[in-house]
Design a protein around this motif. Structure first.
Motif, PDB file in Angstrom:
ATOM      1  N   PHE A 178      -5.481  81.557  31.838  1.00 26.60           N
ATOM      2  CA  PHE A 178      -4.797  80.340  32.299  1.00 26.60           C
ATOM      3  C   PHE A 178      -5.669  79.113  32.016  1.00 26.60           C
ATOM      4  CE2 PHE A 178      -1.145  81.887  34.888  1.00 26.60           C
ATOM      5  CZ  PHE A 178      -0.259  80.908  34.495  1.00 26.60           C
ATOM      6  N   LYS A 179      -6.958  79.235  32.256  1.00 25.47           N
ATOM      7  CA  LYS A 179      -7.846  78.117  31.962  1.00 25.47           C
ATOM      8  C   LYS A 179      -7.766  77.740  30.484  1.00 25.47           C
ATOM      9  CE  LYS A 179     -12.674  76.643  31.787  1.00 25.47           C
ATOM     10  NZ  LYS A 179     -14.093  77.026  31.916  1.00 25.47           N
ATOM     11  N   GLU A 180      -7.726  78.750  29.627  1.00 27.44           N
ATOM     12  CA  GLU A 180      -7.651  78.482  28.187  1.00 27.44           C
ATOM     13  C   GLU A 180      -6.391  77.710  27.820  1.00 27.44           C
ATOM     14  OE1 GLU A 180      -6.078  81.035  24.485  1.00 27.44           O
ATOM     15  OE2 GLU A 180      -7.774  81.990  25.509  1.00 27.44           O
ATOM     16  N   VAL A 181      -5.244  78.214  28.241  1.00 26.23           N
ATOM     17  CA  VAL A 181      -3.998  77.597  27.779  1.00 26.23           C
ATOM     18  C   VAL A 181      -3.764  76.246  28.436  1.00 26.23           C
ATOM     19  CG1 VAL A 181      -2.408  78.687  29.446  1.00 26.23           C
ATOM     20  CG2 VAL A 181      -1.611  78.114  27.141  1.00 26.23           C
ATOM     21  N   ILE A 182      -4.104  76.100  29.713  1.00 21.46           N
ATOM     22  CA  ILE A 182      -3.933  74.791  30.355  1.00 21.46           C
ATOM     23  C   ILE A 182      -4.908  73.786  29.752  1.00 21.46           C
ATOM     24  CG2 ILE A 182      -4.205  73.524  32.529  1.00 21.46           C
ATOM     25  CD1 ILE A 182      -2.953  75.891  33.953  1.00 21.46           C
ATOM     26  N   GLY A 183      -6.111  74.237  29.412  1.00 16.58           N
ATOM     27  CA  GLY A 183      -7.050  73.342  28.730  1.00 16.58           C
ATOM     28  C   GLY A 183      -6.505  72.870  27.393  1.00 16.58           C
ATOM     29  N   MET A 184      -5.847  73.759  26.655  1.00 14.01           N
ATOM     30  CA  MET A 184      -5.246  73.381  25.377  1.00 14.01           C
ATOM     31  C   MET A 184      -4.109  72.391  25.581  1.00 14.01           C
ATOM     32  SD  MET A 184      -5.200  77.088  23.440  1.00 14.01           S
ATOM     33  CE  MET A 184      -4.381  76.415  21.980  1.00 14.01           C
ATOM     34  N   ILE A 185      -3.319  72.596  26.630  1.00 16.71           N
ATOM     35  CA  ILE A 185      -2.217  71.673  26.934  1.00 16.71           C
ATOM     36  C   ILE A 185      -2.771  70.300  27.298  1.00 16.71           C
ATOM     37  CG2 ILE A 185      -0.375  71.209  28.598  1.00 16.71           C
ATOM     38  CD1 ILE A 185       0.020  74.343  28.654  1.00 16.71           C
ATOM     39  N   ARG A 186      -3.849  70.276  28.070  1.00 21.62           N
ATOM     40  CA  ARG A 186      -4.464  68.991  28.428  1.00 21.62           C
ATOM     41  C   ARG A 186      -5.024  68.298  27.178  1.00 21.62           C
ATOM     42  NH1 ARG A 186      -4.733  68.143  33.794  1.00 21.62           N
ATOM     43  NH2 ARG A 186      -4.790  69.919  35.237  1.00 21.62           N
ATOM     44  N   ASP A 187      -5.605  69.063  26.263  1.00 24.69           N
ATOM     45  CA  ASP A 187      -6.111  68.473  25.022  1.00 24.69           C
ATOM     46  C   ASP A 187      -4.957  67.887  24.198  1.00 24.69           C
ATOM     47  OD1 ASP A 187      -8.722  69.122  25.614  1.00 24.69           O
ATOM     48  OD2 ASP A 187      -8.740  70.954  24.416  1.00 24.69           O
ATOM     49  N   TYR A 188      -3.836  68.590  24.189  1.00 25.00           N
ATOM     50  CA  TYR A 188      -2.668  68.081  23.465  1.00 25.00           C
ATOM     51  C   TYR A 188      -2.198  66.766  24.094  1.00 25.00           C
ATOM     52  CZ  TYR A 188       1.843  68.090  21.076  1.00 25.00           C
ATOM     53  OH  TYR A 188       2.915  67.755  20.292  1.00 25.00           O
ATOM     54  N   ALA A 189      -2.204  66.716  25.427  1.00 24.71           N
ATOM     55  CA  ALA A 189      -1.767  65.497  26.121  1.00 24.71           C
ATOM     56  C   ALA A 189      -2.663  64.315  25.802  1.00 24.71           C
ATOM     57  CB  ALA A 189      -1.728  65.747  27.628  1.00 24.71           C
ATOM     58  N   LYS A 190      -3.950  64.553  25.622  1.00 17.54           N
ATOM     59  CA  LYS A 190      -4.862  63.452  25.291  1.00 17.54           C
ATOM     60  C   LYS A 190      -4.441  62.742  24.016  1.00 17.54           C
ATOM     61  CE  LYS A 190      -8.956  65.521  27.468  1.00 17.54           C
ATOM     62  NZ  LYS A 190     -10.274  66.158  27.207  1.00 17.54           N
ATOM     63  N   GLN A 191      -3.817  63.475  23.115  1.00 18.93           N
ATOM     64  CA  GLN A 191      -3.393  62.909  21.839  1.00 18.93           C
ATOM     65  C   GLN A 191      -1.943  62.441  21.846  1.00 18.93           C
ATOM     66  OE1 GLN A 191      -5.467  62.438  19.202  1.00 18.93           O
ATOM     67  NE2 GLN A 191      -7.095  63.178  20.572  1.00 18.93           N
ATOM     68  N   HIS A 192      -1.073  63.108  22.613  1.00 16.40           N
ATOM     69  CA  HIS A 192       0.365  62.900  22.441  1.00 16.40           C
ATOM     70  C   HIS A 192       1.109  62.406  23.685  1.00 16.40           C
ATOM     71  CE1 HIS A 192       0.187  64.809  18.488  1.00 16.40           C
ATOM     72  NE2 HIS A 192      -0.597  65.725  19.033  1.00 16.40           N
ATOM     73  N   ALA A 193       0.526  62.498  24.877  1.00  9.73           N
ATOM     74  CA  ALA A 193       1.237  62.073  26.086  1.00  9.73           C
ATOM     75  C   ALA A 193       1.332  60.551  26.155  1.00  9.73           C
ATOM     76  CB  ALA A 193       0.526  62.600  27.338  1.00  9.73           C
ATOM     77  N   ARG A 194       2.304  60.046  26.875  1.00  2.67           N
ATOM     78  CA  ARG A 194       2.545  58.606  26.984  1.00  2.67           C
ATOM     79  C   ARG A 194       1.294  57.864  27.431  1.00  2.67           C
ATOM     80  NH1 ARG A 194       5.588  56.920  30.965  1.00  2.67           N
ATOM     81  NH2 ARG A 194       6.311  55.035  29.923  1.00  2.67           N
ATOM     82  N   ARG A 195       0.599  58.450  28.419  1.00  5.95           N
ATOM     83  CA  ARG A 195      -0.618  57.818  28.939  1.00  5.95           C
ATOM     84  C   ARG A 195      -1.817  58.765  28.812  1.00  5.95           C
ATOM     85  NH1 ARG A 195       2.262  55.393  34.329  1.00  5.95           N
ATOM     86  NH2 ARG A 195       3.556  57.252  33.990  1.00  5.95           N
ATOM     87  N   HIS A 196      -1.724  59.624  27.779  1.00  5.14           N
ATOM     88  CA  HIS A 196      -2.845  60.479  27.363  1.00  5.14           C
ATOM     89  C   HIS A 196      -3.341  61.393  28.474  1.00  5.14           C
ATOM     90  CE1 HIS A 196      -2.952  56.641  25.024  1.00  5.14           C
ATOM     91  NE2 HIS A 196      -2.771  57.531  24.045  1.00  5.14           N
TER      92      HIS A 196
END
Length: 427
Positions: free
Chosen positions: A195-213
């Motif tokens: 879970f730590k791995e996949v949520i960390g990857m999702i957070r990394d994706y958000a840093k690049q693509h989320a509205r407010r990173h």
């Protein structure tokens, strides 16, 4: 002590203060995007209500539990998120990635190239595989019905699926992800490492693509930390209503009752770096079914008088609903500086409940547009009044744009306004 100043700015991470501001204005409103394959037919009135209330965190705004057309699902999610953010750019819309995979649905969705690439895998032209997500030892298979199971986070295919769904919502403009019953998905994930791995990857994706990173992550848990850092930004759990014996349909809150979150929100260091003796939390009016023995109290059951929490709430009289919202808001506020009630806004119930609306201008044809068959089982007109049997709770003020609204938005607006002066211990 410091009085709340309602600042909703964040970018790249979120401060403890701003997180609490959002949680203090949280609602559960299914169908802003889609509730499975159902999108709210009163969308514009929903957005009006949310803005009028002062809501900022719109929980469970889009998700899939059963099969749907996935391409259409994410297209609608994006279109509606764009419109919501036109009305209020500060809205956080939350999507869900639940503890449920359905065979026919999973096997109909192609794995995008960007998902393979994120995991360092060779790109393949193939569909997701249900068989490669379920627990190999048979655990939780058919948990939700035939060919509807819990995915196992230990299996790579499950992590591909969870990453795909969460990141697709981020691409659509959603800034919150609810991961449901992670203790089922992670039942065999020792130390929650996967879970730590996949949520960390999702957070990394958000840093690049989320509205407010940044993306706010939560799940139904009292708190999970890995390597000293909380997996989630805050904790979330059902209320766990306790029936008052000899007072039919009356319920209260109580610390220590069943597995409730009250006084049990674990300490942690947030993903944004600040530490808390107990993580901020919200409690929600959950939906999970109904008991065979309805109208009967049972303090060993999660049901409230035989109903899940939102159905119990929807069955109350108008004045009793308002009274309970004021009661639970005060009860939580007095005890937990960083605890909040996620207000009910729109959610499916497990009982068809009659609502009556009077209008000289609403036509049966217009009502049919606002109330597709999935939402209302039947309605009848008596001169200018309509009796409607509805499976969804909506807090909207009753009007021609939402004739089946329960009319609780003004109470919610009142309670949100009162939270603006709530004192919070920062450290």
């Amino acid at each position: 002590m410091e009085l709340y100043h309602m600042d909703f700015f964040f970018d790249g991470n979120i401060s403890r203060e701003v997180l609490n501001h959002y949680l203090s204005r949280a609602v559960t409103h299914c169908g802003i995007g889609e509730d499975n394959s159902l999108a709210s037919a009163t969308f514009e009135d929903d957005i009006r209500m949310l803005k009028n209330e002062g809501a900022k965190f719109i929980g469970r705004a889009s998700y899939v539990w059963d099969s749907t057309d996935d391409e259409r699902h994410f297209r609608i999610a994006k279109e509606r998120a764009d419109r919501a953010h036109e009305v209020d750019p500060d809205f956080i819309l939350q999507a869900c990635v639940f503890e449920c995979i359905q065979k026919s649905f999973v096997n109909s969705v192609k794995v995008p190239a960007w998902v393979f690439e994120a995991f360092g895998l060779d790109v393949e032209d193939r569909y997701f595989s249900y068989e490669n997500m379920v627990f190999e030892n048979g655990r939780y298979i058919h948990q939700w019905g035939k060919d509807s199971s819990v995915e196992d986070i230990n299996r790579l295919e499950s992590r591909l699926w969870i990453y795909y769904r969460a990141c697709s919502y981020i691409r659509a403009g959603f800034e919150g992800i609810h991961f449901g019953q992670v203790h089922l998905i992670g039942a065999e994930d020792e130390g929650f490492r996967y879970f730590k791995e996949v949520i960390g990857m999702i957070r990394d994706y958000a840093k690049q693509h989320a509205r407010r990173h940044y993306v706010l992550c939560d799940a139904h848990t009292h708190g999970i930390s890995v390597d000293g850092v909380s997996l989630f930004d805050y904790n979330c759990f059902p209320i766990r209503l306790k029936e008052v014996l000899n007072k039919p349909m009356e319920c209260i809150c109580e610390e220590g009752y069943l597995d409730s979150l009250f006084a049990r929100s674990a300490p942690g260091v947030s993903p944004s770096g600040w530490a808390a003796d107990s993580m901020p939390f919200i409690v929600e009016f959950d939906n999970f079914g109904r008991d065979r023995a309805r109208g009967v109290p049972n303090h060993e059951s999660h049901f409230a008088w035989g109903y899940d929490e939102i159905t119990w709430f929807g069955l109350l009289r108008d004045d009793a609903r308002a009274e309970f919202l004021r009661y639970i808001d005060q009860w939580v506020n007095e005890r937990y500086p960083e605890g909040w009630v996620q207000m009910p806004s729109r959610r499916i119930m497990m009982e068809s409940i009659k609502r009556t609306y009077t209008s000289k201008t609403l036509t049966a044809e217009r009502l049919a547009e606002l109330a597709p068959e999935e939402y209302i089982t039947a309605y009848a007109k008596y001169e200018d009044s309509y009796d409607m049997y509805r499976w969804y709770y909506s807090a909207n003020r009753p009007s021609d744009e939402c004739p089946f609204g329960y009319g609780d938005e003004d109470v919610i607006r009142e309670l949100f306004a009162s939270r603006s002066s709530k004192e919070k211990i920062l450290e």
